[in-house]
Design an enzyme around this catalytic site. Structure first.
Site, short mmCIF file in Angstrom:
data_model
loop_
_atom_site.label_atom_id
_atom_site.label_comp_id
_atom_site.label_asym_id
_atom_site.label_seq_id
_atom_site.Cartn_x
_atom_site.Cartn_y
_atom_site.Cartn_z
N VAL A 1 0.87 -1.18 0.00
CA VAL A 1 0.00 0.00 0.00
C VAL A 1 0.90 1.22 0.00
CG1 VAL A 1 -1.80 1.31 1.20
CG2 VAL A 1 -1.82 -1.19 1.27
N SER A 2 0.71 2.13 -0.96
CA SER A 2 1.53 3.35 -1.00
C SER A 2 1.04 4.33 0.06
CB SER A 2 1.46 4.00 -2.38
OG SER A 2 0.18 4.55 -2.60
N THR A 3 1.83 5.37 0.32
CA THR A 3 1.47 6.37 1.32
C THR A 3 0.16 7.06 0.95
OG1 THR A 3 3.80 6.74 1.73
CG2 THR A 3 2.28 8.41 2.57
N GLU B 1 -2.27 5.87 -0.91
CA GLU B 1 -3.39 4.94 -0.78
C GLU B 1 -3.74 4.72 0.68
OE1 GLU B 1 -2.46 2.36 -4.83
OE2 GLU B 1 -1.56 1.82 -2.91
N GLN B 2 -2.72 4.75 1.55
CA GLN B 2 -3.00 4.63 2.98
C GLN B 2 -3.82 5.83 3.46
OE1 GLN B 2 1.08 4.22 4.34
NE2 GLN B 2 0.75 2.09 4.89
#
Length: 544
Positions: free
Chosen positions: A9-11, A13-14
């Site tokens: 999970v990318s930053t 998307e988080q």
């Protein structure tokens, strides 16, 4: 099979809540593994890259994963969606090459992308076709640049030719005086009548060695290669290379080079006239162009090792090499191996499998009955799942309504009590749990539907097998086998010493040359038809 999950999970998307969390992805993938438990799949571990973008492969989790793949620790990789692994076709192509080299199956749990079945392989072929187009387009552009350099007389790259160094400032080849001395010696001795093998020995005795160079391996490490003894083929390659008479060579054309020649054109022509006369003589040795139809799907039942292509070096009366599938333990340990299967004659064994599939395809009543049973079985599996899905959806709707009610209360009050806050958190967790359950149920329903669809496709292919297999090119035959068959397991069988065994499902016996084997044929998404395999047991034989 050892199944590992990769989650990312990318930053961004988080922050937005997209793909929920790494833990949610892992939960869905675990459930997918559980659905595949009849294949012997077992969850063995996870690789995580929280807070990393998928724009490239520079991620600690993915690098650890690749290291373990190369160490043969992984059988199956599962991701929530393909874009969790990579976001570019080019990167996927790189990974797929590594997966193939190490016999790793790749699965996207929520996208019906599973390279262990026929539909997954079809999807993969479409995806890789785009990557291949991009790759070939890049290669063609590179080739155009190389042609342009060759026309200008410039060296166009590759391994540095022995006898020269490359000057990065002038971008030209410059003579390496020590190596050039060896080049001159090679041409002088060859034109004087010495054989390439004799010349190689002379150079080796004088402590000459091939060039050394530093390369980067697939795991990113630096490695020094070269510095080896000369041999006959190396001497022949040097003699035939026009670089030494001052020319560059590309696409069977020679162009005057901007570099200085080591050998005169007359010396080069004399040597190559002599070399061509010798190399054009007829030879009894021919390149083996036999495609192993069952490569990658054949296993030794005794040793649980792959049976891999193995040329014996000997030839039959038609001059064709004898080809085998050899057990991995026999390849590693030779005569010390206790394997009873040892080596299967490749052509004869492939003929046996063809016969088995042809016979099955001709029995339409048996196939239709099997498909009917599969369809009914899957319908029975789907019915309770659809009921559970409906109940979960209703519970989710109710939970969302409760969340919205609390949101309205919180908006209308300046101070929100602790009880309301706690209730709100509980409801959010409940929504997350229900959404995950909903996805799990949908996965199981899709799996049942796909099983039916795949079985019908396999049935149609089997019915057409007898007509198409004899007219297909050999490479297409291999692809057809790979799409139909998940795995073939082989045991040695001695009917004189052993009682007729009660075979596991999908197994039959066959004679190849003088030996008997028990063969288990496992087709993709197709029920094992025990009565058919029992009917052909002991009746298939090949004596080619």
């Amino acid at each position: 099979k050892r199944c590992y999950i990769y989650a990312r999970v990318s930053t961004d998307e988080q922050a937005s809540g997209e793909y929920s969390s790494v833990e949610s992805q892992i939960d869905i993938c675990k459930h997918y593994i559980e659905v595949q438990r009849e294949k012997g799949w077992q969850h063995a571990g996870n690789y995580k890259d929280p807070g990393y973008s998928g724009k490239d492969l520079d991620r600690p989790g993915i690098q650890e994963l690749l290291t373990d793949i190369r160490a043969a620790k992984i059988d199956v990789i599962i991701v929530y969606k393909i874009e969790r692994l990579v976001r570019s076709i080019r990167d996927f192509y790189k990974l797929w090459d590594i997966f193939q080299e190490n016999n790793v199956t790749f699965v996207s749990a929520t996208q019906q992308f599973d390279t262990s079945n026929a539909m997954g392989k079809l999807t993969l072929n479409i995806l890789l076709s785009f990557a291949q187009f991009e790759r070939e387009n890049t290669a063609e552009k590179t080739r155009d640049k190389m042609r342009q350099r060759a026309r200008l007389g410039k060296w166009h790259g590759g391994w540095m030719p022995y006898g020269y160094n490359y000057n990065k400032k002038t971008q030209k080849l410059e003579i390496n005086q020590k190596e050039a001395k060896a080049i001159k010696q090679i041409f002088e001795q060859y034109n004087a009548g010495q054989k390439p093998a004799q010349i190689a020995n002379t150079l080796n005795n004088a402590s000459y060695q091939t060039k050394t160079r530093i390369i980067t391996t697939k795991d990113g490490k630096q490695k020094t290669v070269g510095g080896n003894r000369f041999n006959e083929d190396m001497i022949k390659n040097i003699i035939s290379n026009p670089i030494y008479k001052g020319y560059v060579h590309l696409d069977d054309k020679e162009y005057p080079g901007e570099h200085q020649a080591i050998i005169s054109e007359a010396e080069w022509q004399k040597a190559n006239k002599h070399l061509t006369t010798k190399t054009n003589r007829p030879t009894n040795y021919a390149k083996d162009d036999h495609t192993h139809l069952l490569k990658g799907i054949l296993k030794c039942g005794q040793c649980q090792c792959n049976l891999t292509p193995y040329p014996s070096g000997k030839k039959d009366k038609n001059g064709q090499p004898y080809l085998y599938y050899a057990c991995g333990k026999v390849v590693d340990n030779g005569k010390n191996s206790d394997c009873k299967v040892r080596m299967l004659p490749a052509r004869e064994f492939e003929a046996i499998i063809k016969q088995a599939l042809q016979g099955l395809g001709q029995n339409k009543a048996l196939i239709n009955s099997a498909i009917h049973n599969t369809t009914n079985h899957n319908k029975k599996r789907i019915k309770p799942l659809e009921l559970e899905k409906e109940q979960t959806t209703n519970a989710l709707i109710k939970t969302v309504k409760e969340i919205n009610r609390l949101v309205n209360i919180m908006k209308s009050q300046d101070m929100v009590g602790k009880e309301i806050n706690n209730e709100y958190k509980v409801l959010l967790e409940e929504r997350k749990r229900l959404e995950n359950n909903q996805q799990k149920i949908e996965l199981e329903i899709e799996r049942c539907q796909q099983d039916t669809l795949d079985a019908e496709n396999i049935a149609r292919t089997l019915q057409a097998f007898d007509k198409v297999i004899s007219v297909l090119p050999i490479d297409d035959q291999k692809e057809l086998f790979q799409l139909l068959i998940r795995e073939i397991t082989v045991w040695h069988y001695d009917p004189a010493k052993e009682k007729a065994p009660r075979f596991e499902r999908g197994a039959f016996t066959a004679k190849i040359r003088t030996k008997w084997y028990k063969i288990k044929l496992d087709l993709y998404q197709f029920p094992q038809i025990d009565e058919y395999y029992h009917s052909i047991s002991g009746k298939l034989a090949s004596s080619e």
